[in-house]
Design a protein around this motif. Structure first.
Motif, PDB file in Angstrom:
ATOM      1  N   TYR A  94    -109.011  -1.295 -94.659  1.00 20.16           N
ATOM      2  CA  TYR A  94    -107.544  -1.313 -94.701  1.00 20.16           C
ATOM      3  C   TYR A  94    -107.042  -0.270 -95.689  1.00 20.16           C
ATOM      4  O   TYR A  94    -106.061   0.422 -95.435  1.00 20.16           O
ATOM      5  N   ALA A  95    -107.721  -0.199 -96.834  1.00 24.84           N
ATOM      6  CA  ALA A  95    -107.279   0.721 -97.873  1.00 24.84           C
ATOM      7  C   ALA A  95    -107.355   2.149 -97.362  1.00 24.84           C
ATOM      8  O   ALA A  95    -106.442   2.952 -97.556  1.00 24.84           O
ATOM      9  N   ASP A  96    -108.444   2.464 -96.675  1.00 26.51           N
ATOM     10  CA  ASP A  96    -108.596   3.820 -96.161  1.00 26.51           C
ATOM     11  C   ASP A  96    -107.540   4.151 -95.123  1.00 26.51           C
ATOM     12  O   ASP A  96    -106.974   5.234 -95.118  1.00 26.51           O
ATOM     13  N   ASN A 111    -104.728   2.868 -94.929  1.00 29.14           N
ATOM     14  CA  ASN A 111    -103.477   2.980 -95.681  1.00 29.14           C
ATOM     15  C   ASN A 111    -103.293   4.389 -96.205  1.00 29.14           C
ATOM     16  O   ASN A 111    -102.286   5.033 -95.966  1.00 29.14           O
ATOM     17  N   ALA A 112    -104.298   4.825 -96.920  1.00 25.79           N
ATOM     18  CA  ALA A 112    -104.101   5.970 -97.804  1.00 25.79           C
ATOM     19  C   ALA A 112    -104.499   7.292 -97.174  1.00 25.79           C
ATOM     20  O   ALA A 112    -104.014   8.333 -97.577  1.00 25.79           O
ATOM     21  N   PHE A 113    -105.388   7.242 -96.207  1.00 24.28           N
ATOM     22  CA  PHE A 113    -105.882   8.510 -95.665  1.00 24.28           C
ATOM     23  C   PHE A 113    -105.295   8.781 -94.299  1.00 24.28           C
ATOM     24  O   PHE A 113    -105.301   7.927 -93.417  1.00 24.28           O
ATOM     25  N   LEU A 149    -103.794  12.608 -98.189  1.00 25.56           N
ATOM     26  CA  LEU A 149    -103.382  11.362 -98.817  1.00 25.56           C
ATOM     27  C   LEU A 149    -101.948  11.069 -98.398  1.00 25.56           C
ATOM     28  O   LEU A 149    -101.124  11.955 -98.362  1.00 25.56           O
ATOM     29  N   ARG A 150    -101.704   9.821 -98.112  1.00 24.12           N
ATOM     30  CA  ARG A 150    -100.378   9.457 -97.648  1.00 24.12           C
ATOM     31  C   ARG A 150     -99.897   8.295 -98.494  1.00 24.12           C
ATOM     32  O   ARG A 150    -100.621   7.317 -98.667  1.00 24.12           O
ATOM     33  N   ASP A 151     -98.712   8.395 -99.024  1.00 22.47           N
ATOM     34  CA  ASP A 151     -98.251   7.319 -99.890  1.00 22.47           C
ATOM     35  C   ASP A 151     -97.580   6.227 -99.066  1.00 22.47           C
ATOM     36  O   ASP A 151     -97.498   6.300 -97.843  1.00 22.47           O
ATOM     37  N   ALA A 152     -97.084   5.198 -99.796  1.00 20.01           N
ATOM     38  CA  ALA A 152     -96.562   4.022 -99.107  1.00 20.01           C
ATOM     39  C   ALA A 152     -95.368   4.353 -98.224  1.00 20.01           C
ATOM     40  O   ALA A 152     -95.048   3.624 -97.307  1.00 20.01           O
TER      41      ALA A 152
END
Lengths: 610, 485
Positions: free
Chosen positions: A41-43, A45-47, A213-216
């Motif tokens: 999920y984190a990946d 999210n952020a990548f 990288l992609r922020d929220a």
């Protein structure tokens, strides 16, 4: 209050604190150690993995002429959860689709059965191959459509509009492709036919990826760890074909309004010089967004333009089969070049044409005598010491044929090649029963009729191996892969089961056929041409067939021409074969033969049933 | 005076100071990491939060030294004054503070903004310790318990009026202090029971085991009866006769329930249970009057109260709680999945922590916290940074530091010669314990989202300063009353 109770409360207090910490740690242990999906999920999210598409390898002909190249096209990408309300109509008008098409496409993207990798957080391909003009207008407006992106990609362009059947086309991958090869994601392109398909892995190169990288809020914040995990795209390798594009174009011109094929091979290398299948189509019909529509139309055409006859049509070879048979007679010792048979001409069975009688091998080939092979093969089959049963004889014959590249695919580097049919003993046992057949049941195989079927490329390959006196390289269309290697099967000589000394007589016979026999129409000034006509009976008019090579001394071209329902071999196939060889060897057709050329180009052959 | 000063440095509990400093350092690292930007990385930028936090740490250390040097009698002497001042400031805050995201709790003083509610904690602790230390104080007298309650409730109500529910709830931590000082454990237990009944009826109230009975009802009836019997046994172990009588009644109604289940009557299976609890309560109250044992009365009231509470839970949940509080609870209990709304914070924070694995992604390498997926990542959700970058090992160390600190403070509190020091010490322990539990519990999805900081770790001057004052007043009291000669 009893003092011991207060001391007890201190313990309760301490225990409660420790207990709560244990509970907190237990939950942390569960989250961090036991569950391993949070990392994923984190990946996601952020990548943001930005795919970099490599340019597809280009395709050149044998002279270095560019046949297939790339043209920029633009794909529209969406990320569903970034989409905000927008002017749908404006968007649809810009890329020339209807609102309903747009809605349907969105439903299609979200359908996990059709699009297994769907996630609202990742890029999905909305439309592919938007034109440069549409792209230009869309680019201006893109700020109005959050969640929409444009990704540049290349599409194919087939410069000469020739060779549709072997060049093939590319199309969007389907669900099965994605499941079979995890290289592909929905919306990718892969070769669907021809070289584009058979050399897909060489041509496609390797996709690169840029990890952003992609922020929220979905904003890109630069590359992840300065791009050390990125992968550069590797361009596809270029292919050099053995095809002579001039010869190919000339062949397509000659076969206009006729059905059939021309296959020419360079006997020395096995390289295919031309691979004409008629009717053909313009390969540029199958690119871009019109591919789907055009493909449906082509596949509905009763003339079957998509069918690659050169590799896939299985025809009776007719008399072009006789040289192969004659080699077996000699090898088996059933005849010598001087053995003569009495020919009964038209009246007997099989029937024959008017020629001198009795007749020996070389003139029999030149005049395409049907009785000679009938008798000669009967001697082979009648050798009871070598072949106690007819089954033994049959299978020995089958082995000879297989060694000449019949009955199985040759391994051409193009998809869809058919194997033809060479019957063996089991085949006849099944039809007639083990004791239900004898030589007279099956004798028509000796003249290339009956159950025998060959593909045009197998016939051309027969011409090549005769000119080489007993060996051939499997025919192939790609001469060289830039910075790569050709499959080793194309660099290993295959030998037939016939000694090379027996070939001279056959070549003499085929030379005779061109000089004073059935294929005089294939003569070329100052070059010794060898050839063999064929006329295969079938429903409707006979098929007109020619097989040949030139020069006789050291052939540079071996050819087969097959004109469906063209009548006698000499009528269409022989002159076409002659023109092709002349064009290839001399570069042009002399004035005194222009009339033949015109006749061939302008001639029309009607196909049975159409 | 010279003697006293040296003795303070000699007597002060260095273990606590080392733990305090260790947590401060870890905290600053977390604030730095949470504020760290992949684009620009200047370490001591005072415009950035980690720069400001560094200044606050400096202020805190100076404050701590000053507090250690102040005569401990001062605290006791001025405690009511300090308490009264803070109460006045709290009242003023309600009217003066600007509205920040719906809360009116921040006061702007020149370049600083402070949250008076943070300072109300140590002030209340001081007042409570002084009051309970006073001559003739008895927790069980009605007057004293009312006054004790008032000292705690006054700041709590004022903070609630500032719309800082989280900070107000912290004051319930003083119940732990009262428990240590002799308050009946039954009060804590009834609090726990109330929470359990609340959860059971919200989560299982809709899960039916028959047409007319919900699983929630049945489980609450069973829990209530069990609680009554266990308490009777714990608090009045000699009164076996009454216990047996109640067990007989319960057995009878159990049989009635099963018989009811076999009939086609459309009555809730929990109904005989309600009657049973009602009868038990009457019997207990009767014996309470007869034998003058008010434990019986309390247990009877607890049992009857449980059922009454059960019937009022729905009203409480749907009419008293704010919609955003309601949805936080529903998300926590897994009744609603609202990953983009109320559940977003906790889901993202669980992703950040969960993705850290055993060893973490490394300092400054946490993507979830850096890229702002986790909200309030340097204040209330600072623990995520530890979890993501340092992994399970890191969170274990941080929680370990806190645990050792708490156990050390309990030991210090217990060694006080006067109840003033002990009560104040337990107040410190209780407040820290409450903060840590609620904050970490919220971040890892065990408790509903209640916005309170993680002591000494979260960014924020007020909170850091207030916790330092809270802690060092106690260390000062401890150092100066400790028998060192």
């Amino acid at each position: 209050m009893r003092p011991n109770e207060l001391i007890n409360r201190r313990t309760v207090f301490q225990t409660a604190v420790v207990l709560v910490f244990i509970i907190l740690l237990a939950q942390l242990f569960y989250l961090q150690v036991l569950r391993n999906d949070y990392k994923k999920y984190a990946d996601s999210n952020a990548f943001l993995n930005r795919t970099i598409y490599p340019s597809r390898g280009m395709i050149y002909d044998r002279t270095g002429k560019l046949l297939v190249y790339n043209r920029p096209a633009y794909d529209i990408i969406i990320i569903m959860n970034e989409i905000e309300p927008f002017d749908t109509l404006d968007f649809c008008n810009t890329i020339h689709i209807t609102k309903q098409q747009f809605i349907n496409r969105i439903i299609e993207i979200k359908d996990r059965r059709k699009n297994p990798g769907y996630s609202s957080y990742t890029q999905q391909i909305l439309y592919t191959q938007v034109s440069a003009e549409e792209y230009g207008i869309l680019q201006e407006k893109l700020y109005k459509f959050p969640g929409f992106y444009v990704q540049s990609r290349t599409i194919r362009e087939y410069g000469d509009s020739i060779g549709a059947h072997f060049l093939g086309d590319i199309g969007e991958v389907n669900k099965r492709d994605i499941e079979n090869d995890n290289y592909y994601v929905s919306g990718d392109y892969s070769g669907r036919s021809g070289i584009e398909k058979s050399y897909e892995e060489v041509l496609r190169g390797e996709k690169g990826v840029e990890i952003m990288l992609r922020d929220a809020h979905g904003r890109l914040k630069g590359r992840y760890e300065n791009g050390i995990h990125d992968k550069e795209a590797r361009a596809g390798k270029n292919l050099h074909l053995s095809i002579d594009s001039e010869l190919q174009r000339y062949g397509e011109l000659l076969m206009k309004n006729k059905t059939g094929s021309i296959v020419a091979i360079d006997p020395e290398t096995g390289g295919i010089l031309c691979l004409v299948s008629s009717p053909t189509y313009n390969p540029n019909l199958l690119i871009g967004r019109l591919r789907g529509k055009n493909h449906v139309e082509l596949s509905k055409d009763p003339k079957k333009p998509l069918f690659n006859r050169a590799l896939m049509a299985q025809y009776p070879p007719g008399s072009t089969f006789k040289p192969a048979q004659s080699l077996v007679f000699l090898q088996e010792g059933a005849i010598t070049p001087s053995t003569s048979f009495y020919c009964w001409g038209k009246g007997g069975h099989p029937a024959c044409h008017a020629h001198a009688s009795p007749i020996s091998l070389i003139p029999a080939l030149a005049t395409s005598c049907n009785v000679f092979p009938y008798f000669a093969l009967r001697i082979v089959f009648g050798n009871k010491t070598k072949y106690p049963t007819i089954q033994d004889a049959m299978d020995s014959w089958r082995d000879y044929m297989v060694s000449m590249g019949f009955g199985y695919t040759l391994g051409v580097d193009l998809p869809g090649e058919k194997r033809g049919l060479i019957p063996n003993s089991r085949f006849y046992d099944k039809i007639y029963g083990t004791n239900g057949w004898k030589y007279n049941t099956i004798y028509s195989i000796s003249i290339g009729q009956g159950e025998v079927n060959l593909t045009p490329i197998q016939i051309a390959n027969l011409a090549a191996q005769i000119s080489n006196r007993g060996w051939y390289y499997p025919p192939h269309i790609v001469k060289e892969v830039e910075q790569g290697q050709l499959d080793s099967i194309y660099t290993h000589k295959r030998h037939t089961l016939i000694d090379s000394k027996y070939y001279d007589a056959i070549i003499q016979g085929m030379h005779g056929a061109v000089n004073e026999g059935t294929c005089r129409g294939a003569q070329i000034d100052s070059i010794n041409v060898c050839g063999k006509t064929g006329t295969a009976q079938n429903r409707g008019e006979d098929h007109s067939i020619f097989m040949g090579f030139a020069p006789m001394e050291k052939a540079r071209i071996a050819i087969s021409v097959y004109v469906e329902n063209g009548g006698f071999g000499a009528r269409w196939a022989v002159p076409i074969g002659g023109l092709m060889m002349e064009k290839y060897l001399k570069g042009k057709i002399p004035e005194n033969r222009k009339w033949v050329e015109d006749k061939m180009i302008n001639g029309t052959v009607k196909v049975y049933g159409l | 005076m010279g003697f006293r000063q040296t003795s303070v440095w000699h007597n002060v509990d260095w273990i606590t100071i080392v733990l305090y400093l260790a947590i401060l350092i870890v905290g600053w690292g977390c604030v730095y990491s949470a504020g760290y930007n992949f684009d620009n990385a200047s370490i001591f930028d005072l415009d950035q939060r980690f720069g400001k936090q560094l200044i606050w740490i400096g202020i805190c250390i100076i404050t701590a030294m000053a507090l250690l040097l102040i005569d401990s009698d001062f605290y006791q002497y001025f405690s009511y004054f300090i308490y009264a001042t803070i109460i006045l400031i709290l009242i003023a805050t309600i009217f003066l503070a600007e509205d920040v995201k719906g809360s009116r709790s921040w006061l702007t003083l020149g370049p600083l903004t402070v949250q008076p509610a943070e300072f109300a904690k140590f002030a209340t602790a001081l007042a409570l310790a002084t009051f309970m230390n006073s001559y003739n104080f008895k927790l069980f007298s009605l007057k004293n318990s009312l006054a004790t309650g008032a000292i705690i409730l006054l700041p709590m109500v004022l903070i609630l009026l500032q719309k800082e529910t989280g900070s107000a709830l912290v004051f319930s931590a003083f119940l732990l202090v009262l428990y240590r000082e002799g308050m009946s454990g039954m009060i804590l237990y009834s609090g726990l029971l109330a929470v359990t009944i609340f959860i059971l009826s919200i989560k299982f109230g809709g899960i039916m085991i028959s047409d007319t009975t919900s699983f929630g009802e049945v489980s609450i009836v069973v829990l209530t009866l069990l609680s009554g019997i266990v308490m009777l046994w714990m608090y009045q172990p000699t009164k076996g006769k009454i216990r047996v009588l109640l067990l007989k009644i319960i057995s009878f109604f159990t049989v009635v329930t099963f018989v009811l289940a076999l009939t086609p009557l459309k009555i809730s299976y929990a109904f005989p249970g309600y009657i049973c609890i009602f009868i038990c309560a009457i019997i207990l109250l009767y014996y309470a009057l007869l034998d003058k044992i008010h434990d019986f009365a309390l247990i009877g009231l607890l049992m009857a109260g449980s059922i009454a509470f059960m019937f009022s839970v729905n009203y409480l949940f749907y009419n008293v709680l704010q919609p955003h509080q309601r949805i936080r609870i529903e998300v926590l209990l897994g009744l609603k999945e609202d990953l983009n709304g109320a559940g977003y914070n906790v889901n993202q924070s669980k992703i950040a922590i969960g993705s850290g694995g055993i060893t973490g992604k490394g300092f400054l390498n946490g993507t979830q916290t850096k890229l702002k997926y986790v909200p309030e990542q340097d204040t209330d959700f600072i623990f995520c940074t530890v979890g993501e970058e340092k992994g399970f090992i890191g969170v274990s160390i941080v929680l370990g530091l806190y645990l050792v600190l708490l156990l050390r403070l309990i030991a210090l509190a217990e060694r006080q010669r006067y109840s003033f020091g002990r009560i104040y010490g337990y107040s410190v322990v209780s407040i820290l314990f409450f903060h840590i539990t609620v904050n970490v519990g919220m971040v890892i999805g065990l408790l509903p989202v209640i916005g309170i900081p993680l002591p000494l770790l979260s960014y924020g001057g007020s909170s850091l300063w207030a916790f330092t004052i809270l802690l060092f007043i106690f260390l000062s009291i401890d150092a100066q009353t400790k028998p060192s000669y």
